[in-house]
Every structure is written in structure tokens, then in C-alpha cells.
Write a protein that holds these residues in place. Structure first.
Motif, mmCIF file in Angstrom:
data_model
loop_
_atom_site.group_PDB
_atom_site.id
_atom_site.type_symbol
_atom_site.label_atom_id
_atom_site.label_comp_id
_atom_site.label_asym_id
_atom_site.label_seq_id
_atom_site.Cartn_x
_atom_site.Cartn_y
_atom_site.Cartn_z
ATOM 1 N N GLN A 15 -6.547 20.316 -6.211
ATOM 2 C CA GLN A 15 -5.647 19.198 -6.444
ATOM 3 C C GLN A 15 -6.405 18.112 -7.221
ATOM 4 O O GLN A 15 -7.617 17.970 -7.084
ATOM 5 C CB GLN A 15 -5.141 18.620 -5.105
ATOM 6 N N PRO A 23 -0.208 9.169 -5.830
ATOM 7 C CA PRO A 23 -0.036 9.029 -4.374
ATOM 8 C C PRO A 23 -1.003 9.884 -3.570
ATOM 9 O O PRO A 23 -1.649 10.794 -4.071
ATOM 10 C CB PRO A 23 1.400 9.498 -4.162
ATOM 11 N N SER A 24 -1.054 9.581 -2.311
ATOM 12 C CA SER A 24 -1.800 10.413 -1.382
ATOM 13 C C SER A 24 -0.949 11.649 -1.047
ATOM 14 O O SER A 24 0.261 11.557 -0.939
ATOM 15 C CB SER A 24 -2.117 9.564 -0.169
ATOM 16 N N THR A 25 -1.584 12.789 -0.969
ATOM 17 C CA THR A 25 -0.858 14.021 -0.650
ATOM 18 C C THR A 25 -1.817 15.037 -0.046
ATOM 19 O O THR A 25 -3.000 15.055 -0.375
ATOM 20 C CB THR A 25 -0.186 14.626 -1.899
ATOM 21 N N SER A 26 -1.279 15.883 0.807
ATOM 22 C CA SER A 26 -2.084 16.964 1.387
ATOM 23 C C SER A 26 -1.780 18.291 0.702
ATOM 24 O O SER A 26 -2.411 19.310 0.998
ATOM 25 C CB SER A 26 -1.800 17.093 2.887
ATOM 26 N N ASP A 27 -0.833 18.275 -0.219
ATOM 27 C CA ASP A 27 -0.454 19.499 -0.925
ATOM 28 C C ASP A 27 -1.473 19.835 -2.014
ATOM 29 O O ASP A 27 -2.186 18.965 -2.524
ATOM 30 C CB ASP A 27 0.931 19.358 -1.559
ATOM 31 N N THR A 28 -1.502 21.097 -2.364
ATOM 32 C CA THR A 28 -2.320 21.539 -3.498
ATOM 33 C C THR A 28 -1.395 21.980 -4.623
ATOM 34 O O THR A 28 -0.191 22.145 -4.435
ATOM 35 C CB THR A 28 -3.236 22.714 -3.091
ATOM 36 N N ARG A 32 -0.603 15.974 -8.290
ATOM 37 C CA ARG A 32 -0.542 14.568 -7.908
ATOM 38 C C ARG A 32 -0.310 13.659 -9.119
ATOM 39 O O ARG A 32 0.442 12.692 -9.046
ATOM 40 C CB ARG A 32 -1.861 14.177 -7.230
ATOM 41 N N ARG A 68 10.035 10.970 -7.557
ATOM 42 C CA ARG A 68 9.330 11.948 -8.389
ATOM 43 C C ARG A 68 10.268 12.373 -9.510
ATOM 44 O O ARG A 68 11.458 12.630 -9.288
ATOM 45 C CB ARG A 68 8.916 13.154 -7.539
ATOM 46 N N TYR A 110 4.974 10.527 -10.276
ATOM 47 C CA TYR A 110 5.475 9.707 -9.165
ATOM 48 C C TYR A 110 5.622 8.270 -9.664
ATOM 49 O O TYR A 110 4.684 7.702 -10.257
ATOM 50 C CB TYR A 110 4.521 9.767 -7.975
ATOM 51 N N ARG A 160 -7.129 11.207 -6.629
ATOM 52 C CA ARG A 160 -6.224 10.074 -6.582
ATOM 53 C C ARG A 160 -6.797 8.905 -7.427
ATOM 54 O O ARG A 160 -7.989 8.659 -7.434
ATOM 55 C CB ARG A 160 -6.029 9.623 -5.128
ATOM 56 N N GLY A 219 3.532 20.593 -7.994
ATOM 57 C CA GLY A 219 2.849 19.894 -6.916
ATOM 58 C C GLY A 219 1.608 19.140 -7.341
ATOM 59 O O GLY A 219 0.788 18.780 -6.484
#
Length: 315
Positions: free
Chosen positions: A311, A219-224, A246, A178, A164, A314, A244
Motif C-alpha cells: 500500500q 487517508p488512513s486505511t488498513s486495506d492493501t 490510498r 471517493r 479521496y 500516507r 484500493g
């Protein structure tokens, strides 16, 4: 009378001869006595006659031998001795005790390549038609078109895939993209080829080419993280891809009988096991910060995106 007078001289001569012999004998005897006295022995005779233990010892004058100087130890290669012409050696990193958490200190990226965190790079931005956002990284269609093609040098054999990037223009505008593609030569180091949608966040498309600065993000992400096996993969050969993540991915390893084995990364962003070793088994992912994630139970299902529960942290 004449006869008697001739006898007397003969007798006298005999007497004189006897006296002379006697005197000579006495002289010889006295000489022998004197010669044999210890007090009058010549030094040479006494030295030859005396035992060595009884002789006075004369100290021998020999030149004093100075101790030889010890050779100076050569500086080892591991710790060179600084000199006036040589700058002081940089301190070597010490091995810190391993903690229960694999997460390293924020900002440190021992496995990063050309793109380092907390570094601002200068370059230019151009734009291209990204279509569905897919590209050389072979991620497939992107959920949004905020994507970029990294220049060939900084792409670094797909090591930049998934990174990113925060891009800033001279007018103060910025956009986060990305990396999903490669911008081949003659794209210069530092150059980003942005999707039209991303470029439009910085300037009008008519500008075509603008100066920019850019830096790596976590970045902040909720994905795994997800895992995908390449088409054609089997127990005898497989290509494995992580999606996916981070942070940029540094390594992908498979478990073997002797431990973990690192797979070779390709320009199209798959890690290959040419003889099938580890295919379908546990995987270990490592990001540029050194954090490791272990993934179990991913079956060999070519072209299927299989989500995991892990994941990277961060930074």
C-alpha cells in the motif's frame, strides 16, 4: 723675311692650343677626382651603391591595429541571463541522491495532474442516484455510498479515479468521498456530483446545488492494493486495473526485457497492453507522490480481484 713672319703666328697658335688642351685635361682630371671622392658622393648615388645591410633603417609609420573585441557569448537556453525586462529564471530542481526508501517528502506530488494535494478548490455540489456506487472508473460495487462523480475536466481521463476528497459546505458541514464516477459535460471544473447519501451530509437534497470547497486527502486505511485483469485478458492482450490505492495512481508499468514499460490509461480506468507484453508478469505502480510499489505473482484471471501485500504511504 715675309715667310718667317708667317710661321711664327702658326707656332704660337699651336702652343696656345696645346696649353688649352692641357688645361682642359687637368680640369677634367680634377673633376673626376673630386667626383670619385667618397665624401662628395651624391646621396642618390651612394644609396644605390651601398648594400642594404649598411643603409640606415628608417622606421616605417604604420597605423596601430587595435585588437578586435571578442563576441559576447550568447546566453544558453538552459540558463538564460536575467535582464531588466526578463524576470529572473527559476532555479532548476537538482537531482538529490536516491535513498533506500522510495517515499518522497510529504506534500510533494510531482506526478499529480489537475488535482494537487494541499490545494483547496472551489465549485458546486449536486447529487445523483449512485445505486451501488459503481461508475465510470469500473471499480464495481462500493462498500459504502460515500462516493462522487468528478467533473469531466478534473476527471482527466480517469486520473482522478480512486482519489479521496474532503468536501466542505458553507454551513461548516463536511464529508469525505471517493471518486468512482465521471460527471460529463456540462459539469464545470470544480464541480462534484455527489451520491445522495454524501450530499445529505452537507445539506438537504431539496437544495439541489450548493457552493462547496474541496481538497485531496491521503487517508488512513488498513486495506492493501488489489489488481484485476479485465475480461478477455490473455497472454496476447490484457487490461490491468489497480483498486484500493490510498493515493491517486499516476502510472502502471509492466516489466519487459529492457526494463519497465508504461501502459496507456483509458477513460474507463484500465491500463492496456495491446500486444500482451508483460501480461501476467511483474507490475510496478506509482502514485502521484512518486512512490513505487512492485507487485509479483498476479496471474491472468479476468474479472478476479487479487489482493496484494502493499500500500502507498500516507501524506
Amino acid at each position: 723675311m715675309a715667310s718667317h713672319s708667317r710661321r711664327r703666328p702658326l707656332r704660337e697658335r699651336r702652343t696656345a692650343l696645346v696649353f688649352a688642351v692641357a688645361v682642359a685635361a687637368v680640369g677634367v682630371l680634377l673633376s673626376l677626382v673630386v667626383a670619385l671622392r667618397p665624401d662628395s658622393e651624391p646621396n642618390a648615388v651612394r644609396a644605390a651603391a651601398e648594400p642594404a645591410a649598411n643603409r640606415p633603417s628608417t622606421p616605417r609609420t604604420t597605423p596601430e591595429r587595435k585588437p578586435e573585441p571578442k563576441p559576447k557569448p550568447k546566453p544558453s537556453k538552459a540558463s538564460p541571463t536575467p535582464t531588466a525586462a526578463t524576470p529572473s529564471a527559476r532555479p532548476s530542481p537538482t537531482s538529490a541522491p536516491r535513498s533506500s526508501s522510495p517515499r518522497p517528502a510529504s506534500g510533494t506530488a510531482p506526478l499529480a495532474g489537475r488535482i494537487q494535494p494541499q490545494v483547496t478548490y472551489k465549485g458546486v455540489a449536486t447529487h445523483y442516484d449512485a445505486a451501488d456506487g459503481d461508475g465510470a472508473c469500473l471499480y464495481g460495487p462500493s462498500p459504502d455510498l460515500m462516493v462522487a462523480a468528478m467533473n469531466h475536466t478534473d476527471y482527466e481521463t480517469s486520473k482522478a479515479c480512486g482519489a479521496y476528497i474532503l468536501v466542505r459546505a458553507g454551513n461548516g458541514a463536511s464529508v469525505t468521498v471517493r471518486v468512482t464516477n465521471e460527471c460529463p459535460l456540462p459539469c464545470a471544473p470544480g464541480q462534484l456530483d455527489l451520491s445522495k447519501e454524501a450530499f445529505a451530509k452537507l445539506a438537504g437534497l431539496s437544495a439541489g446545488r450548493i457552493p462547496i470547497t474541496w481538497s485531496l486527502l491521503s487517508p488512513s486505511t488498513s486495506d492493501t492494493v488489489s489488481i484485476r485483469y479485465k475480461s478477455g485478458s490473455s497472454r496476447h492482450w490484457c487490461g490491468i486495473q489497480a483498486l484500493g490505492h490510498r493515493n491517486p495512481l499516476a502510472r502502471l508499468e509492466i516489466r519487459t526485457g529492457s526494463g519497465w514499460s508504461r501502459l496507456t490509461r483509458t477513460e474507463y480506468n484500465y491500463f492496456l497492453s495491446p500486444d500482451g507484453t508483460g501480461c501476467g508478469g511483474p507490475l510496478r505502480l506509482t502514485d502521484i507522490y512518486g512512490e513505487q510499489l512492485t507487485v509479483d505473482g498476479v496471474a491472468i484471471r479476468p474479472d478476479a480481484v487479487q489482493p496484494t501485500r502493499v500500500q502507498f504511504a500516507r501524506h
